[in-house]
Scaffold this active site. Structure first.
Site, PDB file in Angstrom:
ATOM      1  N   HIS A 107      -0.768   8.991  -1.192  1.00 41.66           N
ATOM      2  CA  HIS A 107      -2.224   9.026  -1.415  1.00 41.66           C
ATOM      3  C   HIS A 107      -2.730  10.468  -1.356  1.00 41.66           C
ATOM      4  CE1 HIS A 107      -2.717   4.552  -0.053  1.00 41.66           C
ATOM      5  NE2 HIS A 107      -2.550   4.654  -1.358  1.00 41.66           N
ATOM      6  N   SER A 138      -4.684  -2.269  -2.353  1.00 42.46           N
ATOM      7  CA  SER A 138      -5.451  -2.420  -1.112  1.00 42.46           C
ATOM      8  C   SER A 138      -6.860  -1.846  -1.218  1.00 42.46           C
ATOM      9  CB  SER A 138      -4.732  -1.669   0.012  1.00 42.46           C
ATOM     10  OG  SER A 138      -4.770  -0.265  -0.240  1.00 42.46           O
ATOM     11  N   ASP A 168      -7.213  -3.866 -10.792  1.00 44.90           N
ATOM     12  CA  ASP A 168      -5.899  -4.431 -10.471  1.00 44.90           C
ATOM     13  C   ASP A 168      -5.783  -5.772 -11.192  1.00 44.90           C
ATOM     14  OD1 ASP A 168      -3.777  -3.624  -8.020  1.00 44.90           O
ATOM     15  OD2 ASP A 168      -3.583  -5.667  -8.849  1.00 44.90           O
ATOM     16  N   HIS A 169      -4.575  -6.116 -11.591  1.00 43.79           N
ATOM     17  CA  HIS A 169      -4.423  -7.351 -12.365  1.00 43.79           C
ATOM     18  C   HIS A 169      -4.214  -8.582 -11.480  1.00 43.79           C
ATOM     19  CE1 HIS A 169       0.266  -7.023 -12.833  1.00 43.79           C
ATOM     20  NE2 HIS A 169      -0.140  -6.668 -11.631  1.00 43.79           N
ATOM     21  N   ILE A 212       0.894  -1.163   0.000  1.00 41.42           N
ATOM     22  CA  ILE A 212       0.000   0.000   0.000  1.00 41.42           C
ATOM     23  C   ILE A 212       0.929   1.209   0.000  1.00 41.42           C
ATOM     24  CG2 ILE A 212      -0.176  -0.083   2.540  1.00 41.42           C
ATOM     25  CD1 ILE A 212      -2.941   1.193   2.333  1.00 41.42           C
ATOM     26  N   SER A 213       0.597   2.199  -0.808  1.00 43.04           N
ATOM     27  CA  SER A 213       1.460   3.380  -0.893  1.00 43.04           C
ATOM     28  C   SER A 213       1.478   4.132   0.433  1.00 43.04           C
ATOM     29  CB  SER A 213       0.960   4.322  -1.992  1.00 43.04           C
ATOM     30  OG  SER A 213       0.977   3.671  -3.234  1.00 43.04           O
ATOM     31  N   ASP A 257      -6.209  -5.970 -16.721  1.00 41.85           N
ATOM     32  CA  ASP A 257      -4.964  -5.290 -17.078  1.00 41.85           C
ATOM     33  C   ASP A 257      -5.269  -3.806 -17.287  1.00 41.85           C
ATOM     34  OD1 ASP A 257      -2.621  -4.288 -18.094  1.00 41.85           O
ATOM     35  OD2 ASP A 257      -2.405  -5.810 -19.660  1.00 41.85           O
TER      36      ASP A 257
HETATM   37  N1  SAH Z   1      -2.554   2.144  -5.113  1.00 44.37           N
HETATM   38  C1  SAH Z   1      -2.493   0.911  -4.371  1.00 44.37           C
HETATM   39  C2  SAH Z   1      -1.349  -0.017  -4.721  1.00 44.37           C
HETATM   40  C3  SAH Z   1      -0.167   0.547  -5.430  1.00 44.37           C
HETATM   41  S1  SAH Z   1       1.045  -0.730  -5.844  1.00 44.37           S
HETATM   42  C4  SAH Z   1      -2.439   1.191  -2.881  1.00 44.37           C
HETATM   43  O1  SAH Z   1      -1.963   2.238  -2.474  1.00 44.37           O
HETATM   44  O2  SAH Z   1      -2.848   0.329  -2.104  1.00 44.37           O
HETATM   45  C5  SAH Z   1       0.738  -0.929  -7.579  1.00 44.37           C
HETATM   46  C6  SAH Z   1      -0.452  -1.808  -7.912  1.00 44.37           C
HETATM   47  O3  SAH Z   1      -0.544  -1.857  -9.329  1.00 44.37           O
HETATM   48  C7  SAH Z   1      -0.355  -3.255  -7.449  1.00 44.37           C
HETATM   49  O4  SAH Z   1      -1.518  -3.594  -6.731  1.00 44.37           O
HETATM   50  C8  SAH Z   1      -0.259  -4.066  -8.746  1.00 44.37           C
HETATM   51  O5  SAH Z   1      -0.864  -5.335  -8.667  1.00 44.37           O
HETATM   52  C9  SAH Z   1      -0.969  -3.142  -9.717  1.00 44.37           C
HETATM   53  N2  SAH Z   1      -0.644  -3.320 -11.139  1.00 44.37           N
HETATM   54  C10 SAH Z   1       0.586  -3.397 -11.709  1.00 44.37           C
HETATM   55  N3  SAH Z   1       0.482  -3.539 -13.042  1.00 44.37           N
HETATM   56  C11 SAH Z   1      -0.848  -3.541 -13.334  1.00 44.37           C
HETATM   57  C12 SAH Z   1      -1.603  -3.650 -14.534  1.00 44.37           C
HETATM   58  N4  SAH Z   1      -1.005  -3.798 -15.722  1.00 44.37           N
HETATM   59  N5  SAH Z   1      -2.938  -3.606 -14.460  1.00 44.37           N
HETATM   60  C13 SAH Z   1      -3.567  -3.462 -13.264  1.00 44.37           C
HETATM   61  N6  SAH Z   1      -2.909  -3.368 -12.084  1.00 44.37           N
HETATM   62  C14 SAH Z   1      -1.568  -3.402 -12.117  1.00 44.37           C
END
Ligand code: SAH
Length: 198
Positions: free
Chosen positions: A66, A90, A111-112, A60-61, A143
């Site tokens: 955020h 998250s 999310d992928h 989680i960032s 994706d």
């Molecule tokens: N913003 C979120 C997580 C950031 S980490 C938070 O703060 O909780 C980056 C996220 O991007 C991860 O969950 C990863 O699974 C997702 N991700 C990476 N490549 C992706 C893609 N091509 N499509 C969708 N999600 C992707």
């Protein structure tokens, strides 16, 4: 000022972000104050201003990231607008966005990694299940580089996954005249109504 906003509890964390000038807008403050990070971050350091593991080798960032993303998009996360959060992880940021767009707004978190989408569903259900029940917020597995056309056009798109440039299909989901802005840590934040960072 980044990294210095550790809190004793959630309200203290958000107040620290405000006193350090990272949170500037009342709507960002209210949204972040309403979304307790411990619902989305299950380590014993939920109120530290740093990234924390959430499984699947993902973090989680940090809260200041955020706050920075929400501040960048604040003029586009108005009541009734539509937003896409690519790399929703998250679910913390998507939930804040859903609060900011109000009852008539719509947010999609994509999310992928299916395990993370399941996690974001259970995290959000802890205190904000109503956002999902009323379709204000939904999470999908997919994706994000391909965008999510079912919810388009979007007033803004946040890309929280690292990307050197904005993948074209993501941009196609925006309303016309797309400027893109690059945030530190490779977050790309796009809006349809003018750049926020120059
Ligand atoms: N913003 C979120 C997580 C950031 S980490 C938070 O703060 O909780 C980056 C996220 O991007 C991860 O969950 C990863 O699974 C997702 N991700 C990476 N490549 C992706 C893609 N091509 N499509 C969708 N999600 C992707």
């Amino acid at each position: 000022m980044a990294w210095r906003s550790h809190g004793k509890n959630h309200r203290d964390l958000v107040d620290q972000l405000k006193s350090h000038g990272i949170i500037k807008s009342p709507s960002v403050y209210n949204a972040m104050a309403a979304v307790d990070r411990s619902d989305f971050c299950h380590t014993h350091e939920a109120y530290k201003d740093n990234p924390q593991p959430i499984g699947s080798n993902v973090t989680i960032s940090a809260p200041h990231m955020h706050a920075h993303a929400l501040e960048t998009l604040v003029s586009h996360l108005k009541p009734g607008t539509r937003a896409l959060d690519v790399g929703s992880g998250s679910g913390y940021l998507s939930t804040c966005m859903a609060i900011m767009v109000g009852e008539a707004g719509r947010v999609v978190g994509i999310d992928h990694i299916k395990d993370l989408v399941d996690l974001s569903l259970s995290n959000t259900a802890r205190s904000h299940g109503n956002l999902m029940k009323t379709n204000r917020l939904k999470y999908v597995v997919g994706d994000g580089r391909k965008g999510y056309s079912d919810g388009a056009p979007y007033d803004c798109i946040h890309v929280g996954a690292a990307a050197p440039t904005l993948p074209q299909p993501v941009g196609m989901g925006l309303l016309p005249d797309i400027p893109t802005t690059m945030l530190p840590s490779q977050n790309i934040t796009c809006s349809s109504r003018g750049p926020d960072i120059h």
